[in-house]
Design an enzyme around this catalytic site. Structure first.
Site, PDB file in Angstrom:
ATOM      1  N   LYS A  10      11.722   0.576   5.417  1.00 47.78           N
ATOM      2  CA  LYS A  10      10.849  -0.290   5.750  1.00 47.78           C
ATOM      3  C   LYS A  10      11.670  -1.188   7.169  1.00 47.78           C
ATOM      4  O   LYS A  10      12.779  -1.123   7.153  1.00 47.78           O
ATOM      5  CB  LYS A  10      10.331  -1.353   4.944  1.00 47.78           C
ATOM      6  CG  LYS A  10       9.430  -0.617   3.888  1.00 47.78           C
ATOM      7  CD  LYS A  10       8.990  -1.554   2.929  1.00 47.78           C
ATOM      8  CE  LYS A  10       7.936  -0.959   1.831  1.00 47.78           C
ATOM      9  NZ  LYS A  10       7.138  -1.749   1.076  1.00 47.78           N
ATOM     10  N   TYR A  50      -1.670   2.638   4.138  1.00 50.47           N
ATOM     11  CA  TYR A  50      -1.756   1.776   3.096  1.00 50.47           C
ATOM     12  C   TYR A  50      -3.204   1.318   2.389  1.00 50.47           C
ATOM     13  O   TYR A  50      -3.752   0.489   2.086  1.00 50.47           O
ATOM     14  CB  TYR A  50      -1.013   0.330   3.223  1.00 50.47           C
ATOM     15  CG  TYR A  50       0.278   0.731   2.980  1.00 50.47           C
ATOM     16  CD1 TYR A  50       0.922   0.746   1.615  1.00 50.47           C
ATOM     17  CD2 TYR A  50       1.407   0.483   4.031  1.00 50.47           C
ATOM     18  CE1 TYR A  50       2.309   0.733   1.327  1.00 50.47           C
ATOM     19  CE2 TYR A  50       2.832   0.391   3.681  1.00 50.47           C
ATOM     20  CZ  TYR A  50       3.029   0.816   2.441  1.00 50.47           C
ATOM     21  OH  TYR A  50       4.353   0.752   2.224  1.00 50.47           O
ATOM     22  N   PHE A  58      -2.759  -9.363   0.082  1.00 46.65           N
ATOM     23  CA  PHE A  58      -1.537  -9.081   0.865  1.00 46.65           C
ATOM     24  C   PHE A  58      -1.596  -8.047   1.958  1.00 46.65           C
ATOM     25  O   PHE A  58      -0.666  -7.695   2.600  1.00 46.65           O
ATOM     26  CB  PHE A  58      -0.291  -8.955  -0.088  1.00 46.65           C
ATOM     27  CG  PHE A  58      -0.527  -7.735  -0.817  1.00 46.65           C
ATOM     28  CD1 PHE A  58       0.091  -6.409  -0.350  1.00 46.65           C
ATOM     29  CD2 PHE A  58      -0.717  -7.748  -2.134  1.00 46.65           C
ATOM     30  CE1 PHE A  58      -0.086  -5.289  -1.323  1.00 46.65           C
ATOM     31  CE2 PHE A  58      -0.741  -6.877  -3.132  1.00 46.65           C
ATOM     32  CZ  PHE A  58      -0.512  -5.498  -2.570  1.00 46.65           C
ATOM     33  N   ARG A  86      12.176   6.086  -7.697  1.00 46.24           N
ATOM     34  CA  ARG A  86      11.706   4.820  -8.192  1.00 46.24           C
ATOM     35  C   ARG A  86      12.838   4.230  -8.949  1.00 46.24           C
ATOM     36  O   ARG A  86      12.865   2.831  -8.741  1.00 46.24           O
ATOM     37  CB  ARG A  86      10.289   5.031  -9.094  1.00 46.24           C
ATOM     38  CG  ARG A  86       9.170   5.582  -8.051  1.00 46.24           C
ATOM     39  CD  ARG A  86       7.855   5.996  -9.170  1.00 46.24           C
ATOM     40  NE  ARG A  86       7.335   4.466  -9.370  1.00 46.24           N
ATOM     41  CZ  ARG A  86       6.584   3.812  -8.646  1.00 46.24           C
ATOM     42  NH1 ARG A  86       6.347   4.285  -7.282  1.00 46.24           N
ATOM     43  NH2 ARG A  86       5.949   2.693  -8.875  1.00 46.24           N
ATOM     44  N   THR A  92       9.505  -3.309  -7.358  1.00 47.82           N
ATOM     45  CA  THR A  92       8.636  -3.810  -6.226  1.00 47.82           C
ATOM     46  C   THR A  92       9.383  -5.291  -5.915  1.00 47.82           C
ATOM     47  O   THR A  92       9.625  -5.450  -4.677  1.00 47.82           O
ATOM     48  CB  THR A  92       7.262  -3.918  -6.568  1.00 47.82           C
ATOM     49  OG1 THR A  92       6.737  -2.708  -6.836  1.00 47.82           O
ATOM     50  CG2 THR A  92       6.707  -4.381  -5.282  1.00 47.82           C
ATOM     51  N   ARG A 103      16.433  -2.270  -3.953  1.00 49.77           N
ATOM     52  CA  ARG A 103      15.807  -3.735  -3.725  1.00 49.77           C
ATOM     53  C   ARG A 103      16.673  -4.546  -4.127  1.00 49.77           C
ATOM     54  O   ARG A 103      16.574  -5.922  -3.507  1.00 49.77           O
ATOM     55  CB  ARG A 103      14.503  -3.631  -4.426  1.00 49.77           C
ATOM     56  CG  ARG A 103      13.340  -2.723  -3.561  1.00 49.77           C
ATOM     57  CD  ARG A 103      12.245  -2.293  -4.191  1.00 49.77           C
ATOM     58  NE  ARG A 103      11.222  -1.575  -3.420  1.00 49.77           N
ATOM     59  CZ  ARG A 103      10.182  -0.928  -3.905  1.00 49.77           C
ATOM     60  NH1 ARG A 103      10.081  -0.707  -5.469  1.00 49.77           N
ATOM     61  NH2 ARG A 103       9.243  -0.482  -3.118  1.00 49.77           N
ATOM     62  N   ASN A 113      10.482  -5.300   1.127  1.00 55.44           N
ATOM     63  CA  ASN A 113      11.210  -4.946   0.053  1.00 55.44           C
ATOM     64  C   ASN A 113      12.071  -3.638   0.543  1.00 55.44           C
ATOM     65  O   ASN A 113      12.396  -2.728  -0.531  1.00 55.44           O
ATOM     66  CB  ASN A 113      10.487  -4.907  -1.232  1.00 55.44           C
ATOM     67  CG  ASN A 113       9.347  -3.902  -1.033  1.00 55.44           C
ATOM     68  OD1 ASN A 113       9.178  -3.271   0.010  1.00 55.44           O
ATOM     69  ND2 ASN A 113       8.689  -3.543  -2.149  1.00 55.44           N
ATOM     70  N   HIS A 116       9.590   2.017   0.410  1.00 54.94           N
ATOM     71  CA  HIS A 116       8.667   2.469  -0.086  1.00 54.94           C
ATOM     72  C   HIS A 116       8.897   3.873  -0.813  1.00 54.94           C
ATOM     73  O   HIS A 116       9.536   4.829  -0.194  1.00 54.94           O
ATOM     74  CB  HIS A 116       7.312   2.582   0.727  1.00 54.94           C
ATOM     75  CG  HIS A 116       6.133   3.473   0.288  1.00 54.94           C
ATOM     76  ND1 HIS A 116       5.314   2.844  -0.598  1.00 54.94           N
ATOM     77  CD2 HIS A 116       5.968   4.629   0.347  1.00 54.94           C
ATOM     78  CE1 HIS A 116       4.454   3.860  -1.072  1.00 54.94           C
ATOM     79  NE2 HIS A 116       4.685   4.844  -0.439  1.00 54.94           N
ATOM     80  N   GLU A 127       1.124  11.650   0.968  1.00 51.60           N
ATOM     81  CA  GLU A 127       1.969  10.781   1.778  1.00 51.60           C
ATOM     82  C   GLU A 127       2.860  11.779   2.599  1.00 51.60           C
ATOM     83  O   GLU A 127       3.077  11.398   3.664  1.00 51.60           O
ATOM     84  CB  GLU A 127       2.723   9.839   0.772  1.00 51.60           C
ATOM     85  CG  GLU A 127       1.810   8.765   0.329  1.00 51.60           C
ATOM     86  CD  GLU A 127       2.636   7.587  -0.648  1.00 51.60           C
ATOM     87  OE1 GLU A 127       1.628   6.706  -0.970  1.00 51.60           O
ATOM     88  OE2 GLU A 127       3.727   7.937  -0.587  1.00 51.60           O
TER      89      GLU A 127
HETATM   90  P1  CMP Z   1       5.176  -0.300  -1.564  1.00 53.72           P
HETATM   91  O1  CMP Z   1       5.900   0.525  -2.471  1.00 53.72           O
HETATM   92  O2  CMP Z   1       5.499  -0.053  -0.111  1.00 53.72           O
HETATM   93  O3  CMP Z   1       3.615  -0.592  -1.748  1.00 53.72           O
HETATM   94  C1  CMP Z   1       2.682  -1.588  -1.393  1.00 53.72           C
HETATM   95  C2  CMP Z   1       3.378  -2.590  -0.801  1.00 53.72           C
HETATM   96  O4  CMP Z   1       2.720  -3.946  -0.926  1.00 53.72           O
HETATM   97  C3  CMP Z   1       4.667  -3.067  -1.766  1.00 53.72           C
HETATM   98  O5  CMP Z   1       5.431  -1.954  -1.580  1.00 53.72           O
HETATM   99  C4  CMP Z   1       5.108  -4.438  -1.508  1.00 53.72           C
HETATM  100  O6  CMP Z   1       6.053  -4.273  -0.301  1.00 53.72           O
HETATM  101  C5  CMP Z   1       3.741  -5.063  -0.851  1.00 53.72           C
HETATM  102  N1  CMP Z   1       3.315  -5.967  -1.747  1.00 53.72           N
HETATM  103  C6  CMP Z   1       3.184  -6.049  -3.301  1.00 53.72           C
HETATM  104  N2  CMP Z   1       2.609  -7.176  -3.376  1.00 53.72           N
HETATM  105  C7  CMP Z   1       2.977  -8.101  -2.336  1.00 53.72           C
HETATM  106  C8  CMP Z   1       2.572  -9.373  -2.230  1.00 53.72           C
HETATM  107  N3  CMP Z   1       2.418 -10.084  -3.224  1.00 53.72           N
HETATM  108  N4  CMP Z   1       2.929  -9.967  -0.867  1.00 53.72           N
HETATM  109  C9  CMP Z   1       3.249  -9.232  -0.183  1.00 53.72           C
HETATM  110  N5  CMP Z   1       3.450  -7.650  -0.115  1.00 53.72           N
HETATM  111  C10 CMP Z   1       3.356  -7.439  -1.404  1.00 53.72           C
END
Ligand code: CMP
Length: 139
Positions: A10, A50, A58, A86, A92, A103, A113, A116, A127
């Site tokens: 990211k 997404y 979010f 994972r 996450t 992470r 984070n 993905h 994907e």
């Molecule tokens: P990802 O695995 O890319 O899939 C969805 C993304 O949403 C997740 O990682 C986070 O980066 C993001 N995400 C999840 N929860 C939140 C949150 N509370 N605020 C901002 N981003 C979020």
């Protein structure tokens, strides 16, 4: 089983020159990078990728962040690649991530984070097809 999964490094990580360090964690875990490219997503492309999260609070922030700077999209291959990736990524929210995970070591927040990864075989196939043609997957 031998699997393939879609990974995204990211913007928070590409910006801080962490692509190589993150790839080293994948390779050390036995995941092979069989396709990889650096792209700058448009907000429309990020929003489509997404789309499953479009009703989450979010979503707007997530789309804006993912389109803010370049990302590296990649296909990882290996035994149980989806779960293995994972495990290497960690939780996450970096506050909940185990020691040694991407992470834990690199993420800034639950939004920024660093990576993905696909969460299941069906989403992995979707994907991967979102970003790559079959010819680009060199296993
Ligand atoms: P990802 O695995 O890319 O899939 C969805 C993304 O949403 C997740 O990682 C986070 O980066 C993001 N995400 C999840 N929860 C939140 C949150 N509370 N605020 C901002 N981003 C979020």
């Amino acid at each position: 089983a031998l699997e393939r999964t879609l990974s995204i490094i990211k913007p928070d990580a590409t910006r801080r020159n962490l692509t190589g360090k993150i790839n080293a964690k994948f390779e050390d875990a036995g995941l092979r990078i069989i396709a990889q490219k650096r792209i700058h997503l448009s907000p429309a492309q990020a929003g489509k990728f997404y789309e499953v999260h479009k009703d989450r609070p979010f979503y707007g922030e997530l789309v804006e962040f993912m389109a803010s700077e370049p990302v590296v999209v990649q296909v990882l291959e290996g035994e149980n690649a989806i779960q293995k990736n994972r495990d290497v990524m960690g939780a996450t929210n970096p506050a909940n991530a185990d020691a040694g995970t991407i992470r834990k070591d690199f993420a800034l927040s639950v939004g920024e984070n660093s990576v993905h990864g696909s969460d299941a075989p069906e989403t992995a196939a979707e994907e991967i097809a979102f970003f790559f043609s079959g010819l680009e997957l060199v296993g």
